[in-house]
Enzyme design. Structure first.
Site, short mmCIF file in Angstrom:
data_model
loop_
_atom_site.label_atom_id
_atom_site.label_comp_id
_atom_site.label_asym_id
_atom_site.label_seq_id
_atom_site.Cartn_x
_atom_site.Cartn_y
_atom_site.Cartn_z
N GLN A 107 -6.46 -0.30 -8.37
CA GLN A 107 -5.23 -0.11 -7.60
C GLN A 107 -4.08 0.27 -8.54
O GLN A 107 -3.76 -0.46 -9.48
CB GLN A 107 -4.86 -1.37 -6.83
CG GLN A 107 -3.74 -1.12 -5.82
CD GLN A 107 -3.29 -2.38 -5.12
OE1 GLN A 107 -2.75 -3.28 -5.75
NE2 GLN A 107 -3.49 -2.44 -3.81
N TYR A 189 6.82 -2.65 -2.91
CA TYR A 189 6.88 -2.08 -4.26
C TYR A 189 7.41 -0.64 -4.19
O TYR A 189 7.82 -0.17 -3.13
CB TYR A 189 5.53 -2.21 -4.95
CG TYR A 189 5.14 -3.67 -5.13
CD1 TYR A 189 5.96 -4.55 -5.83
CD2 TYR A 189 3.98 -4.19 -4.55
CE1 TYR A 189 5.64 -5.89 -5.97
CE2 TYR A 189 3.65 -5.53 -4.68
CZ TYR A 189 4.48 -6.37 -5.39
OH TYR A 189 4.17 -7.71 -5.52
N ARG A 236 -2.85 2.17 0.12
CA ARG A 236 -2.53 0.90 0.79
C ARG A 236 -1.15 0.99 1.43
O ARG A 236 -0.17 1.41 0.79
CB ARG A 236 -2.56 -0.25 -0.21
CG ARG A 236 -2.52 -1.62 0.45
CD ARG A 236 -2.46 -2.73 -0.58
NE ARG A 236 -3.09 -3.95 -0.09
CZ ARG A 236 -2.93 -5.14 -0.64
NH1 ARG A 236 -2.16 -5.30 -1.72
NH2 ARG A 236 -3.54 -6.20 -0.16
N GLY A 326 -9.10 -11.65 0.96
CA GLY A 326 -8.39 -11.88 -0.28
C GLY A 326 -8.67 -13.24 -0.88
O GLY A 326 -9.63 -13.44 -1.63
N ARG A 327 -7.84 -14.21 -0.54
CA ARG A 327 -7.93 -15.53 -1.18
C ARG A 327 -9.30 -16.20 -1.05
O ARG A 327 -9.69 -16.91 -1.99
CB ARG A 327 -6.81 -16.43 -0.64
CG ARG A 327 -5.43 -15.93 -1.04
CD ARG A 327 -4.32 -16.87 -0.62
NE ARG A 327 -3.03 -16.37 -1.10
CZ ARG A 327 -1.93 -17.11 -1.19
NH1 ARG A 327 -1.95 -18.37 -0.82
NH2 ARG A 327 -0.81 -16.58 -1.64
#
Length: 372
Positions: A107, A189, A236, A326-327
């Protein structure tokens, strides 16, 4: 291999799927997860190789967000992909994942205003589309958490240099042995800062109209797909997130326009954060993200607080082609097999999410170790 649980017996979530030139072993994707365990120069090593290889049973791994330049860095000990040393460090990971039969995309990341002079080269002020400070946000520095500062607005003639940084990072990712790259245009971002009217107050060709605000993202897609075959590139997006104090007064036309503009490039997938990052899946003021799925010509990767039940529902109703977890991957290196068999999941230790060493990183047990 243990038998699948009755719940998953009829799903195709665990079946192979084609992503560009690759046949993925299943539709489950390991999401990018910042872990802050590179060295101070952003070089990953054997620790990262072990971590990712342990999780190589995912159909696809998308690496933790990786800085495209020194200017793009926003958090300590995050990896980079612009120096020879970083490339050599990442080669350990790509080889380890490939040795386990896995696939891994890198990424590409520039944080923009979500940084601090303590992290920037020469103590410089972080850059952004406009001098709009992220309110109530903190930077993770070597001296602990510090409030973000008001960023410096990029000059128009600086922006092509940032696009070149994405292209250079993409070249480095290819040299490092990745199977593809994902352009990070989400979670508040830099690229999303250009997309969002909350953070983009420019009056030049990169601000104002939707066409102008989407311009840099399209330029980055164009630059990266000159380096990589487009079927090895994803992007993304997080149209509805509030993460890092981002937002847009009317996101639907912005993102539908962006999809229309990038469709001709033939990207492999869009990776969509459904709702507010790590928060509500259907926040107030949102829109139906299935509109993006139907507008985009490639695969749709869904992310945000997915459970096995949500993933099964998404496939049963054909709401997504790939499902990102994810987590759960942090504390369950064999997550795919646990989901397939209905085995219980190990809860993560949140105290070891960021920075540190092996603890809470490569020491989580697999089911067979637990059974032993």
């Amino acid at each position: 291999m243990n038998a699948p649980s009755p719940k998953v017996a009829s799903t195709d979530l665990f079946d192979p799927v084609q992503l560009g030139p690759y046949t993925l072993s299943n539709r489950i994707v390991m999401a990018p997860l910042t872990r802050s365990r590179a060295d101070d120069q952003g070089v990953p090593g054997e620790l990262q190789a072990t971590y990712y290889s342990q999780r190589a049973s995912a159909g696809l791994i998308v690496s933790e967000a990786t800085n495209i330049s020194a200017q793009g860095k926003g958090y300590i000990r995050t990896p980079g992909i612009w120096t020879k040393e970083q490339v050599e460090g990442w080669k350990l990971t790509t080889k380890a994942v490939h040795d386990k039969g896995g696939k891994i995309f890198l990424q590409l990341w520039h944080v923009g205003r979500v940084s601090h002079p303590d992290i920037q080269p020469g103590g410089a002020i972080p850059v952004a589309p406009s001098a709009v400070r992220a309110e109530n946000q903190q930077a993770y520095t070597y001296e602990g958490f510090k409030p973000l500062v008001t960023p410096r607005a990029l000059e128009t003639d600086e922006i092509p240099g940032i696009v070149k940084d994405y292209a250079h990072a993409a070249e480095c990712a290819k040299e490092a042995g990745f199977d593809g790259v994902e352009i990070h245009s989400a979670n508040g971002y830099l690229l999303q800062q250009f997309l969002s009217d909350k953070t983009n107050k420019r009056t030049d060709r990169y601000g104002g109209s939707i066409e102008n605000r989407t311009r840099i993202v399209v330029e980055v897609v164009d630059a990266v797909t000159k380096v990589w075959d487009s079927k090895r590139v994803g992007i993304r997006l997080s149209p509805l997130t509030k993460f890092a104090d981002i937002g847009d007064s009317n996101p639907e036309p912005v993102y539908l326009s962006l999809i229309e503009q990038i469709n001709p490039y033939g990207l492999a997938y869009i990776h969509v954060i459904e709702g507010d990052t790590q928060g509500e899946r259907q926040p107030a003021g949102g829109f139906d993200l299935q509109k993006l799925r139907h507008a985009f010509k490639g695969l749709y990767m869904a992310n945000n607080n997915y459970t096995l039940d949500l993933a099964l529902e998404a496939r049963a109703k054909n709401l997504a082609d790939l499902i990102c977890f994810g987590r759960p991957f942090i504390s369950n290196p064999d997550l795919v097999e646990r989901l397939r068999t209905g085995a219980p999941l190990t809860p993560p230790d949140t105290n070891t999410f960021y920075a540190g060493d092996e603890k809470g990183y490569i020491d989580y047990p697999t089911m067979d170790r637990l059974a032993g």
